[in-house]
Design an enzyme around this catalytic site. Structure first.
Site, PDB file in Angstrom:
ATOM      1  CG  HIS A 141       4.120  -6.133   7.994  1.00  0.00           C
ATOM      2  ND1 HIS A 141       3.557  -6.286   6.751  1.00  0.00           N
ATOM      3  CD2 HIS A 141       3.108  -6.303   8.882  1.00  0.00           C
ATOM      4  CE1 HIS A 141       2.263  -6.535   6.886  1.00  0.00           C
ATOM      5  NE2 HIS A 141       1.978  -6.560   8.171  1.00  0.00           N
ATOM      6  CB  CYS A 147       7.249 -10.661   0.273  1.00  0.00           C
ATOM      7  SG  CYS A 147       5.903 -11.247  -0.772  1.00  0.00           S
ATOM      8  NE  ARG A 207      -3.477  -4.901   3.790  1.00  0.00           N
ATOM      9  CZ  ARG A 207      -4.205  -5.161   4.860  1.00  0.00           C
ATOM     10  NH1 ARG A 207      -5.486  -5.479   4.718  1.00  0.00           N
ATOM     11  NH2 ARG A 207      -3.678  -5.103   6.069  1.00  0.00           N
ATOM     12  CE  LYS A 228       7.074  -3.242   3.848  1.00  0.00           C
ATOM     13  NZ  LYS A 228       6.440  -4.506   4.243  1.00  0.00           N
ATOM     14  CG  ASN A 231       4.229  -1.941   6.491  1.00  0.00           C
ATOM     15  OD1 ASN A 231       4.453  -3.083   6.110  1.00  0.00           O
ATOM     16  ND2 ASN A 231       3.290  -1.202   5.959  1.00  0.00           N
ATOM     17  N   GLY A 232       2.023  -1.803   8.632  1.00  0.00           N
ATOM     18  CA  GLY A 232       1.020  -2.824   8.923  1.00  0.00           C
ATOM     19  C   GLY A 232      -0.227  -2.279   9.588  1.00  0.00           C
ATOM     20  N   GLY A 233      -1.350  -2.321   8.881  1.00  0.00           N
ATOM     21  CA  GLY A 233      -2.639  -1.994   9.483  1.00  0.00           C
ATOM     22  C   GLY A 233      -2.891  -0.528   9.752  1.00  0.00           C
ATOM     23  CD  GLN A 258      10.420  -4.806  -1.320  1.00  0.00           C
ATOM     24  OE1 GLN A 258       9.532  -5.389  -1.938  1.00  0.00           O
ATOM     25  NE2 GLN A 258      10.345  -4.546  -0.016  1.00  0.00           N
ATOM     26  CG  MET A 276       1.564  -2.837  -1.275  1.00  0.00           C
ATOM     27  SD  MET A 276       0.014  -1.959  -0.886  1.00  0.00           S
ATOM     28  CE  MET A 276       0.358  -0.338  -1.596  1.00  0.00           C
TER      29      MET A 276
END
Length: 325
Positions: A167, A96, A230, A135, A207-209, A66, A14
């Site tokens: 993601h 990204c 996050r 990713k 990935n994601g949420g 990364q 991130m």
């Protein structure tokens, strides 16, 4: 333990968040989870301050670097240079949606050019002593994810990639900000789950949420790995405090207060080296999320860490200890 086993749970790269201080905090809570650096561009490694960009604390292992870029030759050279730092994995960013990433023709926009991505990872693999991974998103803009994602994964497999973190949102490169791209496009977990069935020979993470360990466990019934972002940053203890149980290993600390106390000597060392308190504690504001004293902890650090020293940290700790008692 092999790197694929560590990636059963990983902390997502991130930008502006997962710096070395953040990673040390996360490693305090989980000895097993795979950690990722912020994205570093290949051009920055070739022309910038390599020690500042690539140095990390040995305690962070297993840790992955990364990279961002789209020039195979440049990525090859950046990978060759980074090899001297001893990272456990090199990952290519194809997810990204940031404006500055798009302007450099890398990140999520590369979902539209799987052949170029294949050339990039092939060049990286040629000089990397560790696994090269990717990713990605499920698609971008007007792509149909049900078509774009399997085609992308098939091309990565042809290029020799065996591990991909997906993601589960499409990225809209025009019209949505990077923040909106993390929130607005709907999550499509079923599509990502289907990819695991269609590509059983690949190690795929979702990935994601994902906001809790319970959710991670559900995904792990199908997927090889779960990547948290996050939630692990804003509520680190909730996500990582019990994470090692996923490997059948006892967590290193019993509660968030023990983690905060264990971080204190590292913070003192950082201050002695000329660092500033907020460089570390900005990643710790959510450590006591939902627990007694959390508001006072966050207030003291938010108000005093930019100019104060270890006494500010101790004052924040007293907020938690006072209410816990």
């Amino acid at each position: 333990m092999q790197i694929n086993q560590h990636s059963r749970l990983s902390c997502a790269p991130m930008m502006d968040w997962t710096d070395r201080h953040c990673r040390v905090l996360h490693r305090m809570m989980s000895r097993q989870a795979l950690l990722y650096t912020e994205m570093v561009t290949s051009a920055a490694i070739l022309h910038g301050d390599r020690r500042r960009l690539l140095d990390y604390d040995a305690v962070e292992h297993p840790v992955a670097l990364q990279l961002g870029g789209s020039d195979p030759a440049e990525l090859r050279e950046a990978t060759r240079i980074a090899a001297d730092w001893g990272y456990d994995e090199i990952n290519l960013n194809v997810g990204c949606p940031s404006d500055r990433v798009q302007s450099g023709c890398f990140g999520a926009v590369l979902m539209k050019q799987p052949d170029l991505v294949a050339d990039c990872v092939s060049a990286m693999m040629a000089v990397s002593p560790v696994e090269v991974t990717v990713k990605c998103r499920i698609g971008v803009d007007d792509q149909e994810p049900a078509d774009a994602l399997p085609a992308f994964l098939a091309r990565m497999r042809e290029a020799g990639v065996r591990r991909v973190a997906i993601h589960a949102r499409k990225a809209w490169l025009k019209g949505l900000s990077p923040r909106e791209n993390r929130l607005i496009p709907p999550l499509d977990y079923p599509l990502v789950h289907r990819m695991k069935r269609e590509f059983p020979d690949m190690h795929l993470s979702v990935n994601g949420g994902i906001g809790s360990l319970a959710e991670a466990r559900e995904h792990l019934r199908i997927m090889d790995g779960v990547m948290v972002g996050r939630a692990a940053y804003h509520q680190p203890w909730d996500l990582l405090g019990g994470a090692d149980l996923l490997w059948g290993v006892a967590p290193p600390f019993a509660d968030a207060a023990e983690v905060a106390c264990a971080m204190r000597p590292r913070i003192e060392a950082h201050l002695r080296q000329g660092g500033r308190l907020h460089q570390v504690t900005r990643h710790m504001l959510g450590l006591f999320h939902g627990r007694p004293g959390a508001r006072g902890w966050k207030r003291v650090l938010s108000e005093g860490a930019s100019s104060g020293g270890i006494e500010v940290y101790d004052a924040a700790l007293s907020q938690v200890a006072r209410l816990a008692a």
